[in-house]
Design an enzyme around this catalytic site. Structure first.
Site, short mmCIF file in Angstrom:
data_model
loop_
_atom_site.label_atom_id
_atom_site.label_comp_id
_atom_site.label_asym_id
_atom_site.label_seq_id
_atom_site.Cartn_x
_atom_site.Cartn_y
_atom_site.Cartn_z
N GLU A 113 49.72 30.89 75.44
CA GLU A 113 49.73 32.34 75.72
C GLU A 113 48.89 33.07 74.67
OE1 GLU A 113 50.95 33.86 78.32
OE2 GLU A 113 52.61 32.65 79.09
N ASP B 248 52.09 38.13 80.56
CA ASP B 248 53.48 37.94 80.99
C ASP B 248 54.31 37.29 79.88
OD1 ASP B 248 52.75 35.26 81.08
OD2 ASP B 248 52.88 35.10 83.24
N ASP C 169 47.09 34.25 80.47
CA ASP C 169 48.28 33.46 80.73
C ASP C 169 48.10 32.10 80.06
OD1 ASP C 169 50.83 32.99 81.70
OD2 ASP C 169 50.16 32.34 83.68
N GLY C 170 49.22 31.49 79.73
CA GLY C 170 49.23 30.16 79.15
C GLY C 170 50.23 29.29 79.88
N HIS D 278 54.14 35.50 87.74
CA HIS D 278 54.36 34.88 89.05
C HIS D 278 54.86 35.91 90.06
CE1 HIS D 278 53.82 31.20 86.82
NE2 HIS D 278 54.73 31.62 85.99
N ASP E 119 47.19 32.38 85.77
CA ASP E 119 48.12 31.26 85.89
C ASP E 119 47.43 30.05 86.52
OD1 ASP E 119 50.86 30.06 85.81
OD2 ASP E 119 50.60 30.11 87.98
#
Length: 153
Positions: free
Chosen positions: A48, A71, A10-11, A122, A132
């Site tokens: 990301e 994501d 995740d970024g 999320h 995250d």
């Protein structure tokens, strides 16, 4: 020990562009490794992609089967829908963004078999949620690095 690796990434960027960070979790067998880093001025998409690059850089062997859960529709679609092949072929014509990171990703990915799977961000995936947390904590950190390849609009 299997040659299959599962990676979650995740970024995050505060302000986009702004301070940013990435988080990644590498899993093989019962082993886990978490990675994260923060940058002074960057974008969400760069982070990301940087998460994936950091995960690939952390691997010590070649010829692994890697499934990356992200994501980021940008990252997943660029690889799985073949956009990246076209961007490389046309030398990122038309102002395609982040050519520095895409070229780096491509060179690292050549050593492995990499497949991307999109996951809803999320949501109820504990690994994505942990990435995250890692990414946002890195973005909010103190000793942020320069994102040397970031180019303001």
């Amino acid at each position: 020990m299997s040659n299959s690796i599962i990676v979650y990434t995740d970024g995050a960027a505060r302000g986009n562009p702004g301070p940013g960070g990435y988080g990644a979790i590498l899993m093989w067998g019962d082993k886990r490794k978490e990675l994260s880093n923060g940058y002074k001025h960057t974008t969400n998409n760069r982070m990301e992609l940087m998460a994936v690059i950091a995960a690939l850089r952390a691997l010590k062997k070649d010829n692994l089967h890697i499934t990356v859960y992200s994501d980021s529709a940008y990252v997943v679609n660029a690889v799985e829908k073949g956009w990246l092949k076209n961007w490389l072929r046309t030398n990122f014509k038309g102002g395609k963004k982040n050519p520095d990171l895409w070229r780096l990703y491509h060179s690292l990915a050549q050593k492995h078999t990499v497949k991307f799977v999109w996951v809803k961000g999320h949501a109820d995936n504990p690994y994505n949620n942990r990435c995250d947390e890692l990414a946002t904590a890195a973005a909010d950190g103190n000793d942020l690095e320069e994102d040397a390849g970031y180019q303001p609009e």
